[in-house]
Design a protein around this motif. Structure first.
Motif, short mmCIF file in Angstrom:
data_model
loop_
_atom_site.label_atom_id
_atom_site.label_comp_id
_atom_site.label_asym_id
_atom_site.label_seq_id
_atom_site.Cartn_x
_atom_site.Cartn_y
_atom_site.Cartn_z
N UNK A 41 0.87 -1.18 0.00
CA UNK A 41 0.00 0.00 0.00
C UNK A 41 0.91 1.23 0.00
N UNK A 42 1.24 1.71 -1.19
CA UNK A 42 2.16 2.83 -1.34
C UNK A 42 1.61 4.09 -0.69
N UNK A 43 0.29 4.27 -0.71
CA UNK A 43 -0.34 5.46 -0.14
C UNK A 43 -0.10 5.57 1.36
N UNK A 44 0.15 4.44 2.03
CA UNK A 44 0.43 4.44 3.47
C UNK A 44 1.92 4.46 3.77
N UNK A 45 2.74 4.69 2.76
CA UNK A 45 4.18 4.78 2.96
C UNK A 45 4.90 3.44 2.93
N UNK A 46 4.21 2.38 2.57
CA UNK A 46 4.86 1.08 2.45
C UNK A 46 5.75 1.07 1.21
N UNK A 47 6.79 0.26 1.25
CA UNK A 47 7.68 0.17 0.10
C UNK A 47 8.23 -1.23 -0.05
N UNK A 48 8.80 -1.51 -1.22
CA UNK A 48 9.30 -2.84 -1.57
C UNK A 48 10.83 -2.81 -1.65
N UNK A 49 11.42 -3.87 -1.11
CA UNK A 49 12.87 -4.01 -1.13
C UNK A 49 13.22 -5.40 -1.65
N UNK A 50 14.11 -5.47 -2.62
CA UNK A 50 14.63 -6.74 -3.10
C UNK A 50 15.73 -7.18 -2.15
N UNK A 51 15.66 -8.44 -1.71
CA UNK A 51 16.64 -8.96 -0.77
C UNK A 51 17.29 -10.20 -1.37
N UNK A 52 18.61 -10.19 -1.42
CA UNK A 52 19.41 -11.31 -1.94
C UNK A 52 20.11 -11.94 -0.75
N UNK A 53 19.72 -13.16 -0.40
CA UNK A 53 20.32 -13.86 0.75
C UNK A 53 21.21 -14.99 0.27
N UNK A 54 22.41 -15.04 0.79
CA UNK A 54 23.40 -16.05 0.43
C UNK A 54 23.53 -17.00 1.61
N UNK A 55 23.03 -18.22 1.43
CA UNK A 55 23.00 -19.22 2.49
C UNK A 55 24.12 -20.22 2.33
N UNK A 56 24.75 -20.56 3.45
CA UNK A 56 25.82 -21.55 3.45
C UNK A 56 25.26 -22.96 3.48
N UNK A 57 26.17 -23.91 3.50
CA UNK A 57 25.76 -25.31 3.61
C UNK A 57 25.10 -25.53 4.97
N UNK A 58 24.46 -26.65 5.12
CA UNK A 58 23.73 -26.93 6.37
C UNK A 58 24.60 -26.65 7.59
N UNK A 59 24.08 -25.93 8.52
CA UNK A 59 24.81 -25.59 9.74
C UNK A 59 25.52 -24.25 9.69
N UNK A 60 25.78 -23.72 8.49
CA UNK A 60 26.45 -22.42 8.37
C UNK A 60 25.48 -21.26 8.48
N UNK A 61 24.27 -21.45 8.01
CA UNK A 61 23.27 -20.38 8.07
C UNK A 61 23.50 -19.29 7.04
N UNK A 62 22.98 -18.12 7.34
CA UNK A 62 23.08 -16.97 6.44
C UNK A 62 24.51 -16.44 6.43
N UNK A 63 25.09 -16.32 5.22
CA UNK A 63 26.46 -15.83 5.08
C UNK A 63 26.51 -14.35 4.72
N UNK A 64 25.55 -13.90 3.90
CA UNK A 64 25.57 -12.52 3.45
C UNK A 64 24.16 -12.15 2.97
N UNK A 65 23.87 -10.85 3.01
CA UNK A 65 22.57 -10.38 2.54
C UNK A 65 22.77 -9.01 1.91
N UNK A 66 22.15 -8.83 0.73
CA UNK A 66 22.19 -7.55 0.03
C UNK A 66 20.78 -7.04 -0.16
N UNK A 67 20.64 -5.70 -0.20
CA UNK A 67 19.33 -5.06 -0.29
C UNK A 67 19.31 -4.03 -1.42
#
Length: 96
Positions: A41-67
């Motif tokens: 709902x842009x009229x209420x000030x909401x906005x959209x962000x593209x998120x790129x998440x780089x996940x490691x192998x099992x047990x490593x979890x999230x390694x990096x995130x870009x916006x």
């Protein structure tokens, strides 16, 4: 990228934020830009962000995130003030 690592793209709709650079509100993830756009709902000030998440192998979890924030119906050329270019397929998704 090592075997077992993955990159996941999501479109986050930010709500309850003071302005477009304020990410203190809540976000709702969507798999496609079209889905996020329908929800946003842009009229209420909401906005959209593209998120790129780089996940490691099992047990490593999230390694990096870009916006990258969609402004005036467009993505910037790169994530996070130039950290890496945004794929053309994602730019095309926003133009739909």
């Amino acid at each position: 990228m090592k075997k077992g690592e993955s990159i996941v793209y999501e479109w986050w709709v930010w709500v309850d934020c003071e302005h477009i650079n304020d990410v203190s509100g809540e976000f709702y993830p969507h798999d496609t830009y079209a889905e996020a756009h329908r929800y946003c709902n842009y009229a209420e000030g909401q906005f959209i962000e593209l998120v790129r998440s780089y996940w490691g192998v099992e047990g490593e979890g999230l390694l990096d995130r870009d916006y990258a924030t969609v402004e005036d119906g467009r993505l910037p050329e790169s994530y996070d003030m130039g950290s890496r270019p945004i794929a053309k397929k994602l730019h095309a998704e926003v133009k739909i």
